[in-house]
Design an enzyme around this catalytic site. Structure first.
Site, PDB file in Angstrom:
ATOM      1  N   LYS A  82      21.871 -10.780  28.378  1.00  0.00           N
ATOM      2  CA  LYS A  82      22.203  -9.719  27.418  1.00  0.00           C
ATOM      3  C   LYS A  82      22.133  -8.377  28.129  1.00  0.00           C
ATOM      4  O   LYS A  82      21.337  -8.197  29.064  1.00  0.00           O
ATOM      5  CB  LYS A  82      21.201  -9.712  26.257  1.00  0.00           C
ATOM      6  CG  LYS A  82      21.741  -9.080  24.995  1.00  0.00           C
ATOM      7  CD  LYS A  82      22.657 -10.037  24.249  1.00  0.00           C
ATOM      8  CE  LYS A  82      23.152  -9.474  22.942  1.00  0.00           C
ATOM      9  NZ  LYS A  82      23.808 -10.503  22.116  1.00  0.00           N
ATOM     10  N   GLY A 105      24.801  -5.424   6.403  1.00  0.00           N
ATOM     11  CA  GLY A 105      25.652  -5.187   7.576  1.00  0.00           C
ATOM     12  C   GLY A 105      27.081  -5.508   7.199  1.00  0.00           C
ATOM     13  O   GLY A 105      27.369  -6.591   6.658  1.00  0.00           O
TER      14      GLY A 105
HETATM   15  P1  NAD Z   1      28.815  -4.157  14.256  1.00  0.00           P
HETATM   16  O1  NAD Z   1      28.459  -2.972  15.049  1.00  0.00           O
HETATM   17  O2  NAD Z   1      30.241  -4.517  14.088  1.00  0.00           O
HETATM   18  O3  NAD Z   1      28.215  -4.002  12.777  1.00  0.00           O
HETATM   19  C1  NAD Z   1      26.880  -3.706  12.527  1.00  0.00           C
HETATM   20  C2  NAD Z   1      26.737  -3.386  11.050  1.00  0.00           C
HETATM   21  O4  NAD Z   1      25.353  -3.164  10.774  1.00  0.00           O
HETATM   22  C3  NAD Z   1      27.479  -2.133  10.592  1.00  0.00           C
HETATM   23  O5  NAD Z   1      28.000  -2.360   9.298  1.00  0.00           O
HETATM   24  C4  NAD Z   1      26.371  -1.089  10.512  1.00  0.00           C
HETATM   25  O6  NAD Z   1      26.645  -0.059   9.589  1.00  0.00           O
HETATM   26  C5  NAD Z   1      25.217  -1.941  10.049  1.00  0.00           C
HETATM   27  N1  NAD Z   1      23.904  -1.353  10.323  1.00  0.00           N
HETATM   28  C6  NAD Z   1      23.505  -0.670  11.430  1.00  0.00           C
HETATM   29  N2  NAD Z   1      22.240  -0.256  11.272  1.00  0.00           N
HETATM   30  C7  NAD Z   1      21.839  -0.690  10.062  1.00  0.00           C
HETATM   31  C8  NAD Z   1      20.648  -0.569   9.329  1.00  0.00           C
HETATM   32  N3  NAD Z   1      19.591   0.092   9.821  1.00  0.00           N
HETATM   33  N4  NAD Z   1      20.593  -1.138   8.099  1.00  0.00           N
HETATM   34  C9  NAD Z   1      21.663  -1.790   7.601  1.00  0.00           C
HETATM   35  N5  NAD Z   1      22.820  -1.942   8.236  1.00  0.00           N
HETATM   36  C10 NAD Z   1      22.900  -1.389   9.452  1.00  0.00           C
HETATM   37  O7  NAD Z   1      27.956  -5.365  14.869  1.00  0.00           O
HETATM   38  P2  NAD Z   1      28.235  -6.915  14.716  1.00  0.00           P
HETATM   39  O8  NAD Z   1      29.044  -7.381  15.855  1.00  0.00           O
HETATM   40  O9  NAD Z   1      28.672  -7.199  13.334  1.00  0.00           O
HETATM   41  O10 NAD Z   1      26.765  -7.516  14.939  1.00  0.00           O
HETATM   42  C11 NAD Z   1      25.824  -7.584  13.877  1.00  0.00           C
HETATM   43  C12 NAD Z   1      24.680  -8.514  14.291  1.00  0.00           C
HETATM   44  O11 NAD Z   1      25.211  -9.794  14.579  1.00  0.00           O
HETATM   45  C13 NAD Z   1      23.913  -8.083  15.529  1.00  0.00           C
HETATM   46  O12 NAD Z   1      22.566  -8.485  15.381  1.00  0.00           O
HETATM   47  C14 NAD Z   1      24.567  -8.876  16.640  1.00  0.00           C
HETATM   48  O13 NAD Z   1      23.721  -9.063  17.745  1.00  0.00           O
HETATM   49  C15 NAD Z   1      24.816 -10.168  15.896  1.00  0.00           C
HETATM   50  N6  NAD Z   1      25.858 -11.008  16.495  1.00  0.00           N
HETATM   51  C16 NAD Z   1      27.138 -10.549  16.659  1.00  0.00           C
HETATM   52  C17 NAD Z   1      28.111 -11.404  17.175  1.00  0.00           C
HETATM   53  C18 NAD Z   1      29.552 -10.990  17.286  1.00  0.00           C
HETATM   54  O14 NAD Z   1      30.390 -11.831  17.602  1.00  0.00           O
HETATM   55  N7  NAD Z   1      29.900  -9.751  16.987  1.00  0.00           N
HETATM   56  C19 NAD Z   1      27.757 -12.698  17.586  1.00  0.00           C
HETATM   57  C20 NAD Z   1      26.463 -13.120  17.410  1.00  0.00           C
HETATM   58  C21 NAD Z   1      25.518 -12.272  16.866  1.00  0.00           C
END
Ligand code: NAD
Length: 450
Positions: free
Chosen positions: A114, A237
């Site tokens: 990571k 989220g």
């Molecule tokens: P992203 O940046 O697209 O979205 C993140 C979301 O979380 C946004 O809507 C943001 O406004 C919200 N957010 C941020 N801070 C916040 C808070 N304090 N309280 C509530 N909401 C909040 O990110 P993503 O790609 O959707 O990833 C989200 C999670 O999923 C992360 O933990 C990431 O590690 C995990 N993840 C993502 C993927 C992927 O393919 N994108 C794969 C596995 C895991």
């Protein structure tokens, strides 16, 4: 080991130690087992630097950056790069550890890695973001490669950022190793989550959310629901993962009653329309504005709620899909959901795990629920190495059975050992990694790239 619930790496270590105690009795050579576990408590290697870029103003600015390579016994290190002001060394180490288990859960041939940069990307112009992305690629260039370490997007990084990074990486390869051009593995296979035009995979953008819904389908079957409209879902989220999860859950007939972003959330008892809510968020700037009853801002008849209120809603399935440590010892007693499906990485602390388990709230852990992202990254890597692109249907048809099998394996372990969902998932994932390390032998100082 620290016991702090706010220290993600301490949490990751605690999870491993809990599972190691249960697994240990299955191994005759307990000394070798203990050595392997002790190695897994720390990443193989952590790269750390300060990236310096020139801002549009002409001033220089430095940004703290990390890449953690946790374990590569089962294949190259694999994991995303996060751009966020809250990135810490502990977080990056924990996320790399969870990637090791996640790749083992669905059986894809990768280890865990990571990366992260301490930056609020909203404060940067597009040109500054490009300079920072290229600087990060230069920082890790000597330590990555299609068979060494394969980065991808994570929070606040995307296909465009991967495109800049892969371009920078190729330039560095051409500068440093000109004689090898044309005889190397496809350099595009060094990054995943790329735009389609640069070797990205069909289906990658929505894969994590969609695969989470494949898991949701199997979960609600086990919970005994026969009618999808009786299943209510609240999602914290509304980014890549949260949105696509909401969209596909809604498409299949589940009732998505609440979503939120960093500014707050919206609750619609009768169920909201995720696509319309996204449209509204784009217009209004945040989802909590998407509640009122007037034509100018109406999405549904809803009310604004805080992120804390969202977590405590009486829904069937609560889906944390934002950041880690949102369900802690402080609020786990107030969670009213029947099940928690962890789409974010590390949203529930170990203390909260215990409280949820005592309260018989079913937990589907991150390393299983959100494994669809890395699994589709793996499909992208395979396509790059084959030089042959699959259709979206081919990708989804390969993804769905892997997610369903991983869920079934978790449920079987959970029932057999009478343990919570996280422990059940870790039992088989950690076992796979430990066995790979033991089979290789020389585990005290082994690395694949030796
Ligand atoms: P992203 O940046 O697209 O979205 C993140 C979301 O979380 C946004 O809507 C943001 O406004 C919200 N957010 C941020 N801070 C916040 C808070 N304090 N309280 C509530 N909401 C909040 O990110 P993503 O790609 O959707 O990833 C989200 C999670 O999923 C992360 O933990 C990431 O590690 C995990 N993840 C993502 C993927 C992927 O393919 N994108 C794969 C596995 C895991």
């Amino acid at each position: 080991m620290s016991n702090s619930t706010q220290d993600p790496h301490a949490n990751a270590q605690q999870q491993l130690s809990t599972v190691a105690k249960l697994l240990r009795k299955n191994y005759t050579d307990t000394k070798a087992f203990d050595q392997v576990i002790s190695k897994l408590l720390q990443p193989d290697r952590v790269l750390e630097t300060k990236l310096e870029i020139t801002l549009d103003s002409g001033k220089k600015q430095q940004f703290q950056a990390y890449r953690s390579q946790h374990n590569n016994a089962r294949g190259p290190y694999k994991g995303g790069i996060r751009f966020h002001q809250g990135v810490t060394l502990s977080e990056v180490k924990a996320l790399s550890t969870w990637m090791t288990w996640k790749c083992a859960v669905t059986g894809i041939p990768y280890g865990g890695g990571k990366g992260g940069v301490v930056v609020d990307p909203r404060t940067l112009s597009q040109a500054e973001l490009e300079r920072l992305s290229r600087a990060y690629a230069r920082f890790i260039a000597d330590s990555i490669g299609a068979w060494i370490d394969v980065p991808a997007p994570d929070v606040n990084t995307n296909g465009q950022i991967m495109a800049w990074m892969v371009d920078e990486y190729q330039k560095i390869q051409a500068e440093n190793y000109p004689a090898r051009i044309g005889s190397q593995t496809n350099p595009l296979a060094t990054f995943t989550g790329k735009p389609l035009e640069l070797g990205g995979s069909e289906g990658r953008e929505e894969a994590t959310g969609l695969a989470g819904v494949f898991v949701l389908e199997k979960l609600v079957e086990k919970l005994g629901f026969t009618r999808k409209q009786d299943v209510t879902v609240a999602i914290q989220g509304f980014g890549n993962v949260g949105y696509w999860f909401a969209y596909h859950a809604d498409q299949l007939g589940y009732k998505v009653v609440a979503v939120s972003d960093s500014k707050g959330g919206v609750y619609v008892e009768s169920g909201l329309d995720p696509a319309q809510t996204l449209q509204c968020k784009r217009e209004q700037g945040s989802v909590d504005a998407c509640r009122c009853n007037h034509d100018s801002c109406e999405v549904q008849h809803g009310k604004a709620i805080t992120n804390q209120e969202l977590l405590e809603l009486p829904v069937t399935v609560l889906v944390p899909a934002a950041l880690e440590n949102v369900i802690t010892a402080d609020n786990a007693g107030k969670i009213q959901a029947t099940a928690v499906l962890e789409m974010a990485n590390g949203p529930v602390t170990p203390e909260a795990d215990k409280i949820l388990a005592q309260r018989k709230i079913v937990l589907v852990p991150d390393v299983l629920a959100n494994a669809g992202g890395v699994t589709t990254s793996y499909f992208e890597w395979v396509q790059n190495l084959q030089g042959y692109a699959w259709t979206k249907d081919e990708v989804i048809n390969k993804l769905r059975p892997l997610m369903e099998q991983s869920f079934a394996a978790m449920w079987e372990q959970k029932e057999r050992h009478h343990v919570d969902g996280r422990t059940a998932t870790y039992l088989s994932a950690v076992k796979r990694v430990v066995d790979a390390m033991l089979l290789r032998g020389g585990h005290e100082n082994h690395t694949l790239s030796d």
